[in-house]
Design a protein around this motif. Structure first.
Motif, PDB file in Angstrom:
ATOM      1  N   ASP A 252     -11.316   9.643 -13.291  1.00 42.25           N
ATOM      2  CA  ASP A 252     -11.587  11.028 -13.663  1.00 42.25           C
ATOM      3  C   ASP A 252     -12.674  11.599 -12.773  1.00 42.25           C
ATOM      4  N   TRP A 253     -12.617  12.880 -12.662  1.00 41.01           N
ATOM      5  CA  TRP A 253     -13.462  13.577 -11.707  1.00 41.01           C
ATOM      6  C   TRP A 253     -14.941  13.429 -12.010  1.00 41.01           C
ATOM      7  N   ARG A 254     -15.247  13.263 -13.300  1.00 43.61           N
ATOM      8  CA  ARG A 254     -16.657  13.091 -13.639  1.00 43.61           C
ATOM      9  C   ARG A 254     -17.235  11.876 -12.910  1.00 43.61           C
TER      10      ARG A 254
ATOM     11  N   LYS B  76     -16.000  10.405 -10.222  1.00 41.15           N
ATOM     12  CA  LYS B  76     -15.981  10.615  -8.770  1.00 41.15           C
ATOM     13  C   LYS B  76     -17.189  11.439  -8.341  1.00 41.15           C
ATOM     14  N   VAL B  77     -17.398  12.560  -9.050  1.00 45.89           N
ATOM     15  CA  VAL B  77     -18.497  13.445  -8.667  1.00 45.89           C
ATOM     16  C   VAL B  77     -19.839  12.732  -8.819  1.00 45.89           C
TER      17      VAL B  77
ATOM     18  N   GLY C 155     -15.328  17.554 -19.024  1.00 45.96           N
ATOM     19  CA  GLY C 155     -14.484  16.649 -18.252  1.00 45.96           C
ATOM     20  C   GLY C 155     -13.136  17.278 -17.926  1.00 45.96           C
TER      21      GLY C 155
ATOM     22  N   MET D  86     -13.530  19.687 -15.151  1.00 45.89           N
ATOM     23  CA  MET D  86     -13.702  18.975 -13.885  1.00 45.89           C
ATOM     24  C   MET D  86     -12.359  18.471 -13.371  1.00 45.89           C
ATOM     25  N   GLU D  87     -11.495  18.038 -14.289  1.00 46.39           N
ATOM     26  CA  GLU D  87     -10.177  17.578 -13.851  1.00 46.39           C
ATOM     27  C   GLU D  87      -9.385  18.729 -13.248  1.00 46.39           C
TER      28      GLU D  87
ATOM     29  N   GLY E 186     -11.251  19.847 -10.009  1.00 45.92           N
ATOM     30  CA  GLY E 186     -11.246  18.754  -9.037  1.00 45.92           C
ATOM     31  C   GLY E 186      -9.878  18.578  -8.394  1.00 45.92           C
TER      32      GLY E 186
END
Lengths: 230, 447
Positions: A83-85, A87-88, B336, B339-340, B343
């Protein structure tokens, strides 16, 4: 190139390490964050692969600590959740790229090579030094359009020298970055490799790509034509 | 609450009591002064003149109390020529309350004299005799203060008794009102306990208007958490079920003694499939959807963080990411999830664009909980219209050249749909693809 792999899942660690060694990397293995931190501090490294889901000292903390101590080799993170969290957070902590599990081994390899090349200042995978062209993705070498066959170690020596083109690379440094810690090092072997490289790249002794500085080391001196990022 | 109101009440009544007491005192004192002045005038009116024309007080005095000893009313007169007179009532007492005054001056005072408290008026006059000689006299009249003091004390006692009683009564009434007012809350509390113990599913009662906002929100929260749990349960069930097929295939391939090349192919294929299934179910299970009473997430900082992260990852490319996110753009849901969405969209743009990416977002309406529109554009080749649907499908990859990441559009679509939103692909101003997401304002009515 010397790579550190920090991964707590034993089977995955062995798979990664094996694959990387097959492709010419000297691999240091760490099973948890603390071990990774120690190796990252003490040994010279060209690149690191860090799993985010480590027990104890977590991946992100490990990256932060390494960066805080001035260790600036590129870092690739492995994340299971993707998940992007994560990654960031990883990138903000100081990582340079990420790969989501399950991954293709080729992808990891390609990204690692790209990171190493980028860290040396090259933004393209093809390095051009006058008549000499090195494709770091395919790991192939051409001189004057003619393909040159190199062994694994010969390629590694050439790659390291060209990525530090213009810099003096001591024999110690070269050995450290080519061989894993427990390998038996013999600087004479290096001389043999360099000699072979010269013969293969420059049979007529016309180009003289590698210069020997007595008592100091080697330097790759062939002119740079078009490195985009330099 | 009662303690506070007690303090406030005590304060109010205290101030009122003190004010009333002071007013009474002043009024009593004024009355006293007027009486004394009255006596002085009466004495002057009753005064005679002697042979020379000077003031002389008669034996017949205006007030009988002047004649009775210890009557409580006393008078003394002295003149500058040595004249002295005192009322018979002063027999056996001292005249020490005398305080000579210049003509026209009067002085009121309270003095202790002979064991009593007296209220005194000393009044100065000037009297011209027959020969034109001015004689100065001071008339001093004193009243026993005790009765007045007693009256004031009685008033004060009565006042505080009444105020005290009033305070107690008010407190009682207030207590009753508060209890009566809070009764509906107690009934809400009881209803909540019944929900907890499983006897009831939601708050169903006739609640007063003031509480309806609260009960509606509570019901929404209960529904949302319940549906969340159900979704999790369903997802786990679905996951287990969907895994059975690839597992069966793998098992068969291993047991049937397939050649290693074939086995390898089957393994890779099924691994890919299982991974997709896991990802899909994870996303569905975790999508908190419209969390009732969800917090507002500001879009600008999230877009900024993702832009910086992508700049690092795509340092080789390089891509210029322009952010045009309004300050008021807010996402009501899980950070979240936002962000998905951002992102995946932004990374796609970096991957498939040439050099430029534009990201924008703005609130859809004015107000406290507006909807949101966000969009991402790139200057790449774009997506052909007939492939828009395909690209939004779960697990379909429009390109197979870039390994590992897969297309994130299907992920974005699932999340957006969970928020009752819409996603649309078109051609953007930069020449490449434009992906636009619209999320409606959050509402509790669906619960």
């Amino acid at each position: 190139m010397r790579v550190l792999v920090v991964e707590d899942e034993a089977q995955l660690l062995e798979q990664l390490a094996g694959h990387l060694e097959d492709h010419g990397f000297a691999v240091e293995k760490a099973r948890d964050g603390e071990e990774g931190l120690y190796i990252g501090r003490e040994l010279p490294l060209d690149v690191a692969i860090v799993d985010l889901g480590l027990p104890g000292l977590g991946g992100i903390e490990l990256i932060r600590k390494l960066r805080a101590e001035g260790r600036d080799f590129p870092i690739l993170i492995l994340t299971a959740r993707g998940d992007w969290r994560d990654k960031v957070q990883g990138l903000e902590a100081g990582a340079d790229d990420y790969v989501v599990k399950p991954f293709h081994m080729e992808e990891v390899l390609a990204r690692i090579n790209a990171l190493v090349r980028r860290a040396a200042g090259w933004s393209q995978p093809r390095l051009r030094f006058g008549p000499l062209v090195i494709d770091t993705r395919a790991q192939e070498v051409w001189v004057d359009g003619r393909r040159v066959e190199l062994t694994g170690y010969e390629y590694r020596v050439l790659e390291y020298l060209t990525l530090h083109a213009g810099e003096v690379v001591s024999k110690t440094e070269l050995t450290e970055h080519l061989y894993a810690q427990d390998f038996d090092r013999d600087s004479n072997v290096l001389e043999v490799f360099v000699g072979r490289l010269r013969r293969k790249l420059d049979p007529d002794n016309r180009l003289q790509p590698i210069q020997t500085l007595r008592g100091r080391g080697y330097r790759f001196v062939l002119g740079e034509a078009s490195p985009a990022a330099r | 609450m009662l303690a506070v109101s007690f303090v406030v009440l005590a304060g109010f009544l205290g101030v009122a009591g003190v004010a009333l007491d002071q007013a009474f005192r002043r009024s009593a004192e004024t009355a006293l002064r007027e009486r004394l002045m009255g006596h002085v005038y009466a004495l002057l009116a009753a005064a005679d003149e002697d042979a020379r024309g000077r003031m002389v007080l008669p034996s017949a005095l205006p007030d009988p109390r002047f004649a009775n000893p210890d009557s409580g009313l006393y008078a003394v007169v002295v003149g500058s020529d040595g004249y002295q007179w005192q009322s018979p009532s002063l027999t056996g007492r001292s005249a020490d309350f005398l305080d000579p005054q210049p003509p026209g001056q009067r002085r009121y005072s309270r003095v202790a004299s002979d064991g009593q408290t007296l209220y005194v008026l000393n009044y100065g006059v000037s009297w011209e005799d027959d020969f034109g000689v001015q004689v100065r006299y001071t008339l001093a009249v004193a009243l026993d203060f005790e009765p007045v003091a007693a009256e004031m004390a009685a008033f004060r006692a009565s006042l505080w008794r009444w105020l005290g009683g009033l305070a107690v009564a008010l407190l009682l009434v207030q207590g009753l009102i508060v209890r009566w007012g809070l009764r509906p809350l107690r009934s809400v509390e009881q209803d909540l306990q019944r929900i907890e113990s499983g006897e009831a599913e939601r708050l169903e009662g006739a609640y007063p208007r003031e509480l309806q906002g609260l009960t509606r929100s509570l019901n929404a929260l209960i529904r949302s958490s319940r549906s969340s749990r159900e979704r999790y349960r369903n997802s786990l069930g679905n996951l287990a079920h969907s895994m059975k097929t690839p597992l069966a295939i793998l098992r068969n391939a291993a047991e049937s003694g397939a050649r290693s090349g074939e086995l390898r192919a089957v393994v890779l294929e099924q691994v890919l499939r299982m991974d997709e299934i896991v990802q899909h179910q994870l996303r569905r299970a975790a999508a908190s959807a419209q969390v009732a009473l969800g917090r507002a997430v500001a879009v600008a900082p999230v877009a900024d963080r993702i832009a910086r992260s992508l700049a690092r990852v795509y340092a080789d490319k390089p891509v210029d990411i322009a952010l045009e996110v309004q300050d008021g753009a807010r996402f009501f849901g899980d950070e979240g999830d936002l962000m998905e969405i951002l992102g995946n969209l932004m990374e796609n743009a970096c991957k498939y664009g040439r050099h430029r990416v534009r990201v924008g977002a703005h609130a859809l309406q004015a107000g406290r909980r507006p909807g949101l529109r966000l969009w991402v554009e790139d200057d790449g080749a774009g997506i052909e219209p007939h492939r828009h649907g395909e690209v939004l499908q779960r697990g379909r990859r429009l390109d197979e050249q870039q390994p590992g990441q897969g297309i994130g559009l299907s992920v974005v679509r699932e999340i957006v749909e969970a928020y009752q939103g819409r996603i649309r692909i078109s051609r953007g101003a930069l020449g490449g693809a434009r992906v636009e997401v619209e999320i409606p304002p959050p509402s509790l009515s669906q619960f």
